[in-house]
Design a protein around this motif. Structure first.
Motif, mmCIF file in Angstrom:
data_model
loop_
_atom_site.group_PDB
_atom_site.id
_atom_site.type_symbol
_atom_site.label_atom_id
_atom_site.label_comp_id
_atom_site.label_asym_id
_atom_site.label_seq_id
_atom_site.Cartn_x
_atom_site.Cartn_y
_atom_site.Cartn_z
ATOM 1 N N LYS A 1 6.619 3.075 -2.270
ATOM 2 C CA LYS A 1 6.586 4.418 -2.864
ATOM 3 C C LYS A 1 7.939 5.096 -2.666
ATOM 4 C CE LYS A 1 1.617 4.707 -2.342
ATOM 5 N NZ LYS A 1 0.498 4.999 -1.437
ATOM 6 N N TRP B 1 -7.524 2.813 4.301
ATOM 7 C CA TRP B 1 -7.178 4.246 4.194
ATOM 8 C C TRP B 1 -8.389 5.155 4.378
ATOM 9 C CZ3 TRP B 1 -6.713 7.593 -0.643
ATOM 10 C CH2 TRP B 1 -7.640 7.219 -1.609
ATOM 11 N N GLN C 1 -8.016 2.408 -10.949
ATOM 12 C CA GLN C 1 -8.005 2.338 -9.480
ATOM 13 C C GLN C 1 -9.366 1.935 -8.923
ATOM 14 O OE1 GLN C 1 -6.430 5.891 -7.668
ATOM 15 N NE2 GLN C 1 -4.418 5.669 -8.635
ATOM 16 N N GLU D 1 -7.363 -0.848 -7.330
ATOM 17 C CA GLU D 1 -7.482 -0.298 -5.965
ATOM 18 C C GLU D 1 -8.947 -0.191 -5.546
ATOM 19 O OE1 GLU D 1 -5.215 3.334 -5.557
ATOM 20 O OE2 GLU D 1 -3.585 2.594 -6.805
ATOM 21 N N TRP E 1 -8.351 -2.131 -2.336
ATOM 22 C CA TRP E 1 -7.411 -1.277 -1.593
ATOM 23 C C TRP E 1 -7.595 -1.569 -0.099
ATOM 24 C CZ3 TRP E 1 -3.301 -0.211 -3.739
ATOM 25 C CH2 TRP E 1 -2.416 0.739 -3.218
ATOM 26 N N GLU F 1 0.833 -1.213 0.000
ATOM 27 C CA GLU F 1 0.000 0.000 0.000
ATOM 28 C C GLU F 1 0.865 1.259 0.000
ATOM 29 O OE1 GLU F 1 -3.218 -0.063 2.782
ATOM 30 O OE2 GLU F 1 -3.546 2.094 2.664
ATOM 31 N N ASN F 2 1.938 1.245 0.772
ATOM 32 C CA ASN F 2 2.796 2.431 0.869
ATOM 33 C C ASN F 2 4.292 2.128 0.800
ATOM 34 O OD1 ASN F 2 0.860 4.618 1.244
ATOM 35 N ND2 ASN F 2 0.344 3.612 3.181
ATOM 36 N N ASN G 1 1.900 6.236 -11.863
ATOM 37 C CA ASN G 1 0.626 6.293 -11.141
ATOM 38 C C ASN G 1 0.081 7.720 -11.215
ATOM 39 O OD1 ASN G 1 -1.407 5.263 -9.427
ATOM 40 N ND2 ASN G 1 -0.358 6.032 -7.594
ATOM 41 N N GLU G 2 -1.119 7.861 -11.754
ATOM 42 C CA GLU G 2 -1.830 9.153 -11.751
ATOM 43 C C GLU G 2 -1.079 10.250 -12.512
ATOM 44 O OE1 GLU G 2 -2.632 10.021 -7.614
ATOM 45 O OE2 GLU G 2 -4.004 8.334 -7.431
ATOM 46 N N HIS H 1 4.055 -1.243 -6.661
ATOM 47 C CA HIS H 1 3.313 0.031 -6.606
ATOM 48 C C HIS H 1 4.150 1.011 -5.810
ATOM 49 C CE1 HIS H 1 -0.222 2.682 -6.408
ATOM 50 N NE2 HIS H 1 0.041 2.860 -5.139
HETATM 51 C C1 XIL Z 1 -2.752 5.863 -0.193
HETATM 52 C C2 XIL Z 1 -2.597 4.982 1.033
HETATM 53 O O1 XIL Z 1 -3.686 4.105 1.109
HETATM 54 C C3 XIL Z 1 -2.511 5.830 2.284
HETATM 55 O O2 XIL Z 1 -2.209 5.022 3.400
HETATM 56 C C4 XIL Z 1 -1.443 6.901 2.121
HETATM 57 O O3 XIL Z 1 -1.507 7.777 3.231
HETATM 58 C C5 XIL Z 1 -1.644 7.691 0.837
HETATM 59 O O4 XIL Z 1 -1.716 6.808 -0.256
HETATM 60 N N1 XIL Z 1 -4.205 6.057 -5.085
HETATM 61 C C6 XIL Z 1 -3.028 5.342 -4.997
HETATM 62 C C7 XIL Z 1 -2.545 4.863 -3.701
HETATM 63 O O5 XIL Z 1 -2.467 5.003 -6.054
HETATM 64 O O6 XIL Z 1 -1.148 4.770 -3.634
HETATM 65 C C8 XIL Z 1 -3.065 5.692 -2.558
HETATM 66 O O7 XIL Z 1 -2.687 5.062 -1.342
HETATM 67 C C9 XIL Z 1 -4.570 5.844 -2.670
HETATM 68 C C10 XIL Z 1 -4.948 6.535 -3.960
#
Ligand code: XIL
Length: 365
Positions: free
Chosen positions: A76, A318, A236, A268, A310, A72-73, A155-156, A110
């Protein structure tokens, strides 16, 4: 004797791997078929985000329901690299990778590039500097985790407003050239991994989702025509009742992605219950319907090869933690398939039934 968080994680993860090898004897089997079993015959993979919590019942839930885990994190750039980008600080990511290996689950990378986790070393320099910094980062991360079978390379990055890309120095200045560089480098470093362009605002029926789908398709078309190695688009699918999914435009998007030769991964999936009633039974029914209807539409397309959530449970989520852009006040959010005690909710059964109804497809591997 004091155990660290990592010791506890390893003890729990090994016990689970052992139990799985011994027919799961140490843990009572779930009363229901796990989601991955419901999906396997259809060629669909099921996955979840995971932050490395060592709560053993959660680990069991992941093992029983998932083919693939998304950190999830932990992966990054802002979390895994040192401040100057010259060393890797893997910590939690190593735990998650080991957990996947021990339990026969795939790992989805991710992500290699995300504007919300941009360390200082990215800089706004010229294309050469940006390339050097990212080359180093991709080499660190991709060679440390060769088990990763699919990567969210970017991503995004697609714009929600005008123009092709989100406004960031490196994308303003180098756009296609930089995105192409990331995909080409990823292909070189992981020749057999599936390379994904992941984004949001792609599932809903609102005008801003329509525009985003159009923009994303034209970016993809242009990059693919130039020979950029992109294998899949990641949707997502952070759903919310205030922006409902409308089947026809989503179906058209899935068809067009397929026509470009791309697979589609739902990366997600969750449902934000912000506008739903407080009453838990009524809310759970609405959430279940949103999951089920979305998956009926998405999985009708054989281009969709994976459904990743997610988070599987409200206990670690989250939206519940308040990290999502909005969160209901008052009654605690209930966005996931399993509740705080990891009991399946109506959403779980709606998802399982949608998987069982889905047509078969050739799995993307
Ligand atoms: C989010 C996590 O779930 C949180 O814990 C963190 O604080 C911020 O990031 N899109 C994405 C993810 O691609 O990486 C994000 O994850 C949620 C939105």
């Amino acid at each position: 004797m004091q155990h660290s968080r990592r010791d506890l994680f390893h003890m729990a993860a090994s016990a689970l791997a052992f139990a799985a090898g011994a027919g799961g004897a140490a843990f009572p089997a779930m009363a229901q078929t796990g989601l991955k079993d419901a999906a396997r015959a259809k060629g669909i993979e099921v996955g979840s985000a995971f932050n490395g919590w060592f709560h053993p019942p959660l680990l069991r839930l992941l093992i029983e329901n998932c083919d693939v885990i998304t950190p999830e994190n932990a992966m990054k750039a802002g979390n895994i690299s040192s401040d100057d980008g010259r060393t890797l600080l893997p910590g939690e990511m190593d735990d998650i990778a080991a957990f996947c290996l021990q339990n026969g689950m795939k790992l989805h990378g991710h992500t290699l590039f995300w504007h919300q986790s941009l360390p200082a070393w990215l800089g706004a320099g010229d294309l050469d500097e940006a390339r050097q910094a990212h080359l180093r980062h991709l080499r660190f991360v991709m060679t440390r985790y060769p088990q990763v079978t699919s990567w969210d390379v970017v991503n995004e990055v697609v714009s929600n407003e005008t123009g092709a890309y989100r406004s960031l120095p490196v994308l303003d200045a180098h756009g296609d050239a930089f995105v192409a560089f990331l995909f080409e480098t990823a292909r070189e470093l992981a020749p057999t991994a599936r390379l994904v362009l992941n984004d949001y605002n792609l599932a809903c029926g609102a005008a801003f989702c329509d525009r985003k789908r159009g923009r994303l398709l034209s970016v993809l078309e242009r990059l693919l025509r130039a020979g950029v190695p992109i294998d899949a688009v990641g949707i997502q699918a952070h759903l919310a009742p205030r922006w409902p999914v409308v089947p026809a435009p989503l179906e058209a998007f899935l068809r067009e992605a397929g026509d470009l030769g791309l697979d589609v991964l739902i990366t997600e999936l969750d449902v934000n219950d912000i506008d739903l009633p407080d009453d838990i039974a009524a809310r759970d029914q609405s959430i279940a319907r949103i999951y089920g209807d979305f998956l009926d539409t998405a999985l009708a397309s054989r281009t969709v090869k994976r459904v990743s959530f997610w988070g599987l449970t409200d206990r670690y989520h989250w939206i519940v933690e308040g990290h999502a852009p909005f969160r209901r006040t008052g009654a605690a959010p209930r966005p996931a398939l399993f509740d705080q005690e990891l009991r399946p909710k109506p959403a779980y059964f709606a998802v399982r039934d949608a998987l069982l109804r889905a047509p078969e497809r050739t799995s993307g591997g």
